[in-house]
Enzyme design. Structure first.
Site, PDB file in Angstrom:
ATOM      1  N   ARG A 441       0.842  -1.193   0.000  1.00 39.39           N
ATOM      2  CA  ARG A 441       0.000   0.000   0.000  1.00 39.39           C
ATOM      3  C   ARG A 441       0.888   1.258   0.000  1.00 39.39           C
ATOM      4  O   ARG A 441       0.610   2.233   0.696  1.00 39.39           O
ATOM      5  CB  ARG A 441      -0.942   0.019   1.198  1.00 39.39           C
ATOM      6  CG  ARG A 441      -2.228   0.786   0.916  1.00 39.39           C
ATOM      7  CD  ARG A 441      -3.057   1.037   2.159  1.00 39.39           C
ATOM      8  NE  ARG A 441      -4.345   1.611   1.800  1.00 39.39           N
ATOM      9  CZ  ARG A 441      -5.161   2.219   2.641  1.00 39.39           C
ATOM     10  NH1 ARG A 441      -4.836   2.347   3.906  1.00 39.39           N
ATOM     11  NH2 ARG A 441      -6.309   2.709   2.238  1.00 39.39           N
ATOM     12  N   LYS A 474      -9.779   3.179  16.292  1.00 42.41           N
ATOM     13  CA  LYS A 474      -9.700   2.050  15.359  1.00 42.41           C
ATOM     14  C   LYS A 474      -8.217   1.872  15.037  1.00 42.41           C
ATOM     15  O   LYS A 474      -7.584   2.772  14.498  1.00 42.41           O
ATOM     16  CB  LYS A 474     -10.503   2.372  14.097  1.00 42.41           C
ATOM     17  CG  LYS A 474     -10.468   1.285  13.030  1.00 42.41           C
ATOM     18  CD  LYS A 474     -11.471   1.660  11.915  1.00 42.41           C
ATOM     19  CE  LYS A 474     -11.357   0.784  10.690  1.00 42.41           C
ATOM     20  NZ  LYS A 474     -12.197   1.285   9.583  1.00 42.41           N
ATOM     21  N   TRP A 475      -7.680   0.721  15.396  1.00 47.03           N
ATOM     22  CA  TRP A 475      -6.226   0.475  15.335  1.00 47.03           C
ATOM     23  C   TRP A 475      -5.941  -0.407  14.127  1.00 47.03           C
ATOM     24  O   TRP A 475      -6.099  -1.619  14.172  1.00 47.03           O
ATOM     25  CB  TRP A 475      -5.797  -0.223  16.630  1.00 47.03           C
ATOM     26  CG  TRP A 475      -4.325  -0.373  16.828  1.00 47.03           C
ATOM     27  CD1 TRP A 475      -3.466  -1.123  16.094  1.00 47.03           C
ATOM     28  CD2 TRP A 475      -3.540   0.227  17.856  1.00 47.03           C
ATOM     29  NE1 TRP A 475      -2.194  -1.032  16.590  1.00 47.03           N
ATOM     30  CE2 TRP A 475      -2.211  -0.212  17.679  1.00 47.03           C
ATOM     31  CE3 TRP A 475      -3.823   1.095  18.922  1.00 47.03           C
ATOM     32  CZ2 TRP A 475      -1.177   0.190  18.525  1.00 47.03           C
ATOM     33  CZ3 TRP A 475      -2.796   1.481  19.765  1.00 47.03           C
ATOM     34  CH2 TRP A 475      -1.490   1.035  19.567  1.00 47.03           C
ATOM     35  N   MET A 477      -3.739  -1.774  10.553  1.00 46.65           N
ATOM     36  CA  MET A 477      -2.405  -2.225  10.106  1.00 46.65           C
ATOM     37  C   MET A 477      -2.568  -2.694   8.663  1.00 46.65           C
ATOM     38  O   MET A 477      -3.168  -3.718   8.417  1.00 46.65           O
ATOM     39  CB  MET A 477      -1.955  -3.385  10.988  1.00 46.65           C
ATOM     40  CG  MET A 477      -0.526  -3.793  10.766  1.00 46.65           C
ATOM     41  SD  MET A 477      -0.323  -5.542  10.585  1.00 46.65           S
ATOM     42  CE  MET A 477       1.445  -5.682  10.634  1.00 46.65           C
ATOM     43  N   ASN A 478      -2.044  -1.911   7.730  1.00 44.95           N
ATOM     44  CA  ASN A 478      -2.454  -2.136   6.342  1.00 44.95           C
ATOM     45  C   ASN A 478      -1.415  -2.719   5.400  1.00 44.95           C
ATOM     46  O   ASN A 478      -1.494  -2.499   4.193  1.00 44.95           O
ATOM     47  CB  ASN A 478      -3.028  -0.835   5.767  1.00 44.95           C
ATOM     48  CG  ASN A 478      -4.483  -0.672   6.174  1.00 44.95           C
ATOM     49  OD1 ASN A 478      -5.224  -1.650   6.211  1.00 44.95           O
ATOM     50  ND2 ASN A 478      -4.877   0.526   6.504  1.00 44.95           N
ATOM     51  N   CYS A 524      -8.078  -3.780  13.725  1.00 45.20           N
ATOM     52  CA  CYS A 524      -8.337  -3.793  12.290  1.00 45.20           C
ATOM     53  C   CYS A 524      -7.017  -4.089  11.596  1.00 45.20           C
ATOM     54  O   CYS A 524      -5.961  -3.729  12.089  1.00 45.20           O
ATOM     55  CB  CYS A 524      -8.864  -2.417  11.857  1.00 45.20           C
ATOM     56  SG  CYS A 524      -9.238  -2.297  10.094  1.00 45.20           S
ATOM     57  N   GLY A 526      -6.614  -4.024   7.566  1.00 41.10           N
ATOM     58  CA  GLY A 526      -7.248  -4.120   6.255  1.00 41.10           C
ATOM     59  C   GLY A 526      -8.501  -4.974   6.379  1.00 41.10           C
ATOM     60  O   GLY A 526      -8.711  -5.918   5.637  1.00 41.10           O
ATOM     61  N   GLY A 527      -9.318  -4.667   7.403  1.00 44.66           N
ATOM     62  CA  GLY A 527     -10.436  -5.542   7.773  1.00 44.66           C
ATOM     63  C   GLY A 527      -9.939  -6.559   8.781  1.00 44.66           C
ATOM     64  O   GLY A 527      -9.322  -6.220   9.773  1.00 44.66           O
ATOM     65  N   ASP A 532      -7.478 -12.272  15.910  1.00 44.88           N
ATOM     66  CA  ASP A 532      -6.953 -13.416  16.646  1.00 44.88           C
ATOM     67  C   ASP A 532      -7.155 -13.187  18.137  1.00 44.88           C
ATOM     68  O   ASP A 532      -7.451 -12.076  18.576  1.00 44.88           O
ATOM     69  CB  ASP A 532      -5.477 -13.638  16.304  1.00 44.88           C
ATOM     70  CG  ASP A 532      -4.642 -12.386  16.540  1.00 44.88           C
ATOM     71  OD1 ASP A 532      -4.489 -11.989  17.708  1.00 44.88           O
ATOM     72  OD2 ASP A 532      -4.147 -11.796  15.558  1.00 44.88           O
ATOM     73  N   GLU A 612     -35.573   5.485   3.683  1.00 50.65           N
ATOM     74  CA  GLU A 612     -34.469   4.650   4.182  1.00 50.65           C
ATOM     75  C   GLU A 612     -33.999   5.157   5.545  1.00 50.65           C
ATOM     76  O   GLU A 612     -33.668   4.381   6.435  1.00 50.65           O
ATOM     77  CB  GLU A 612     -33.305   4.638   3.186  1.00 50.65           C
ATOM     78  CG  GLU A 612     -33.584   3.806   1.953  1.00 50.65           C
ATOM     79  CD  GLU A 612     -32.321   3.373   1.224  1.00 50.65           C
ATOM     80  OE1 GLU A 612     -31.219   3.858   1.540  1.00 50.65           O
ATOM     81  OE2 GLU A 612     -32.460   2.534   0.302  1.00 50.65           O
TER      82      GLU A 612
HETATM   83  C1  GLA Z   1      -8.213  -0.325   6.071  1.00 51.28           C
HETATM   84  C2  GLA Z   1      -9.431  -0.534   6.936  1.00 51.28           C
HETATM   85  C3  GLA Z   1     -10.568   0.280   6.398  1.00 51.28           C
HETATM   86  C4  GLA Z   1     -10.186   1.735   6.388  1.00 51.28           C
HETATM   87  C5  GLA Z   1      -8.928   1.925   5.564  1.00 51.28           C
HETATM   88  C6  GLA Z   1      -8.404   3.340   5.671  1.00 51.28           C
HETATM   89  O1  GLA Z   1      -8.365  -0.878   4.805  1.00 51.28           O
HETATM   90  O2  GLA Z   1      -9.754  -1.874   7.025  1.00 51.28           O
HETATM   91  O3  GLA Z   1     -11.723   0.084   7.182  1.00 51.28           O
HETATM   92  O4  GLA Z   1      -9.986   2.174   7.709  1.00 51.28           O
HETATM   93  O5  GLA Z   1      -7.895   1.052   5.980  1.00 51.28           O
HETATM   94  O6  GLA Z   1      -7.252   3.549   4.950  1.00 51.28           O
END
Ligand code: GLA
Length: 730
Positions: A441, A474-475, A477-478, A524, A526-527, A532, A612
């Site tokens: 990324r 929201k922590w 790691m991508n 988190c 990347g989802g 774990d 909605e």
């Molecule tokens: C990851 C997270 C997403 C979002 C993006 C932001 O992919 O899983 O939910 O926060 O990063 O860059």
């Protein structure tokens, strides 16, 4: 007493299972039993002693030839001992060859549970009992301390190992696994959870073949591709019947799970940290701690195994002040705006969210440094006030004025080359000097093994918490680690970097959760790339997947549910067509799927049509009303998404069986459809339940009728239709 010791036979009893080992006359620690509850008979009588050929004999047994570690069931097998199977330990004690032989030395039993410095571990009071067994090399002052704690009620036994060097020279560890379980039988099946980014934890089950089956992450995180949780099951085990064993590894870095069916048709199962690219120089008087494994056994199928694990993790692993509380309904701006927003827009979405009943606004990626795309800014953890039009303190104040809590996205372990941090500290990135770096990324990974890096990140994060009103982080790691080289370690110690990286992440997380216990942390990667049991020690919930499509989430959440409590599953409603797979599903179905755990919205609520918005209000009301079921109810996988049916279904039932909610999502449509029935679980046969479907009264039924006869399902009226049942005992 859950632990008994008789003539060096150690029997660990949980409510429904028994685990046994024995230090034999030769001081080898044998594994003699793991299975359904039995007595403390010495089960070593089951071991066949025979000369099987080409299997080495340890000193003193060479003339008998029937005693070989190559086929004896053991607790902590070691390379170089004449056992040619997979093993827990590869240790060079100074000769240059891995030839350790571990012999029983001593043991102790005490009340309570052990903990492990710097690593996550399940916790318990006096209800737990612990056994420590010390093994010592036959020649050298080199020790392995095996730790076992028994959580009797939960049918859980935890294990960890400590390697201790009391020699005068360093030892080099090349592999250290945490646990081995030897089964003297063949025919076990492996259920595991593989995946990919936006497709995590897909369930796969297959018989174990001869040879080695391996599940591994070499990525520095537990990964999207494999999960550090696996199940061994006897053939024909179903949700409700059969013997199965769950093994969860409390570790968030690379791992290795191996199963080997050997020449004698026995099955060995090992879990530990990834040994590829691993080595550890253990200096005299130093110890190495192998992370914890949680083992759980069920004699009545996967459903019961999951219930026990959910209970055990909920009560003995998750520590947060939030763990028993209703999780806030979140509106997150990621899929609403991506990087393209300013403070005004954020407040606009927040205002709409507040009107609809949302509890918390989460500002995702892009609020800091020069972060207007994913090419820059990581590491510069100070607000981009120009973009926000105000300070972060002011923005958080404004969000609170609208009646919402406020949360913020961080990705602490990473750095962009285009950042002030990298320009100032290029040596803080894990890159090999003189070589081209691998980027993921477009970013580099910070050297979390360094205290100065951990201190910097702590100062940034705590500064922001102290100076603005933040209730949630929201922590993220991508990317995965690759060629991870730390500038502080000598070349022969580079094999330590990946584990030291994880220890650094845990150190930072521990400081944050200790100093800010009121903060809600959401993991988190990347989802769900780091979903774990290790992470759950710090984060009571985890963003389950970047895939927010309701239909694909059916499989992702199904797989996740085998080990992890539903309160930990973070799931949001997003816009349609879905941004990941372009599918359109009804808003109702998206809501029903997301109401399995921690619920929220991941879209621009302002853009929704009025009708909605009205429906969103109803969804939020429903979640708030029934959150105890959706987060903490007993979870039943009623119809698997892998079954050849036109629907998937699940149920949450209250512990006291007085209430339940079931959901059905149709994944296929048929002309001239046949009748479909849904049999509920976890009710009380005699009680009468008032049953509603999507709020409409369907009458009163006994638990017996609903469980044995079932419910006649309605015929779906549109693609991906769904319905939600609610039952309350009268
Ligand atoms: C990851 C997270 C997403 C979002 C993006 C932001 O992919 O899983 O939910 O926060 O990063 O860059």
């Amino acid at each position: 007493m859950s632990i008994s010791v008789k003539n060096n036979v150690f029997t660990l009893q949980t409510k429904n299972s028994t685990y046994q080992m024995k230090a034999d006359e030769r001081r080898i620690l044998l594994h003699t039993y793991y299975g359904e509850k039995t007595d403390d008979t010495d089960y070593s009588y089951l071991i066949q002693m025979a000369d099987h050929g080409f299997s080495g004999n340890i000193a003193g047994t060479e003339n008998e030839r029937v005693y070989s570690l190559d086929y004896l069931p053991q607790e902590f097998p070691v390379l170089g001992s004449g056992d040619y199977r997979i093993h827990c330990l590869e240790a060079d004690l100074g000769s240059g060859v891995c030839d350790c032989l571990l012999l029983f030395d001593s043991y102790k039993v005490y009340d309570g549970k052990y903990s492990i410095p710097g690593l996550p571990a399940m916790f318990a009071g006096e209800e737990a009992q612990t056994l420590e067994i010390v093994l010592k090399d036959g020649k050298e002052e080199f020790y392995v301390r095996l730790l076992y704690s028994v959580l009797e009620e939960e049918d859980v036994i935890t294990r960890a190992a400590v390697i201790e060097n009391r020699m005068e020279n360093p030892a080099v560890l090349k592999k250290v696994s945490s646990a081995c379980t030897d089964f003297m039988e063949n025919g076990l099946e492996l259920l595991h959870f593989y995946g990919k980014h936006t497709g995590e934890r897909q369930a796969e089950r297959s018989p174990l073949a001869h040879g080695i089956t391996e599940l591994r992450s070499t990525r520095g995180a537990s990964s999207h591709q494999h999960n550090p949780f696996a199940v061994l099951a006897k053939p024909h085990t179903t949700e409700q019947n059969g013997v199965c064993y769950g093994f969860a590894f409390l570790y968030s870095g690379g791992f290795c799970i191996q199963a080997e069916v050997d020449q004698m048709d026995q099955t060995r199962f090992i879990l530990g940290i990834d040994d590829q690219d691993f080595s550890w120089v253990l200096q005299p008087q130093e110890s190495f701690y192998a992370p914890e494994v949680c083992m759980c056994m069920s004699g009545s199928g996967f459903e019961n195994l999951s219930h026990k694990l959910h209970r055990a993790f909920q009560d003995h692993l998750i520590r947060s002040e939030w763990k028993d509380r209703r999780r806030p309904v979140i509106a997150n701006n990621w899929e609403a705006t991506y990087f393209d927003f300013d403070g005004k827009e954020i407040l606009g979405i927040a205002e709409e969210a507040a009107k609809l009943g949302v509890d918390m606004f989460v500002l995702d990626d892009g609020w800091f440094g020069k972060r207007n795309s994913d090419y820059s800014g990581l590491g510069d953890w100070y607000a981009n006030e120009e973009k926000l039009g105000c300070t972060l303190g002011e923005l958080s104040e404004e969000v609170h004025k609208k009646g919402l809590l406020f949360g913020l996205w961080f990705e602490p372990e990473m750095v962009s080359e285009d950042s002030d941090l990298y320009r100032e500290h290029p040596d803080w990135a894990l890159t090999v000097p003189g070589r081209d770096s691998i980027r993921g990324r477009s970013q580099l990974v910070l050297d979390m093994s360094r205290d100065d890096v951990v201190d910097y990140l702590y100062r940034c994060i705590s500064g922001i918490i102290d100076n603005s009103k933040i209730e949630y982080i929201k922590w993220d790691m991508n990317r995965s680690l690759a060629a991870a080289y730390s500038k502080l370690l000598s070349p022969e110690r580079q094999g330590e970097v990946r584990h030291r990286f994880v220890l650094g992440v845990y150190k930072l997380l521990e400081r944050i959760v200790t100093d800010y216990p009121q903060l809600l942390l959401e993991g988190c990667c990347g989802g769900g790339g780091r979903y774990d049991a290790g992470m759950l020690y710090y984060c009571p919930q985890i963003w389950c997947s970047d895939n927010t499509d309701a239909v694909e989430r059916l499989r992702i959440q199904y797989g996740t549910s085998f080990a992890y409590p539903m309160s930990t599953v973070s799931a949001h409603i997003s816009a349609c067509p879905n941004e990941q797979n372009f599918r359109t599903t009804p808003l109702k179905t998206r809501g029903i799927c997301a109401m399995q755990g921690a619920f929220g919205y991941e879209l621009d609520l302002r853009l929704m049509p009025e009708e909605e918005k009205e429906f969103v209000k109803e969804q939020i009301t429903c979640f708030k009303k029934h959150y105890r079921l959706f987060q903490f109810g007993k979870y039943y996988r009623l119809v698997s998404p892998y079954e050849n049916k036109n629907h998937t279904a699940w149920e949450f039932a209250a512990e006291d069986r007085k209430e339940a909610s079931a959901a059905v999502v149709y994944t296929d449509l048929h002309a001239n459809p046949k009748a479909e029935y849904l049999k509920l679980r976890g009710l009380s046969e005699e009680l009468y339940y008032r049953l509603t479907r999507d709020g409409e009264e369907l009458g009163t039924f006994t638990g017996a009728a609903l469980m044995n006869g079932g419910i006649l399902l309605p015929v779906p009226k549109e693609n991906y239709d769904s319905c939600q049942y609610y039952l309350k005992a009268e």
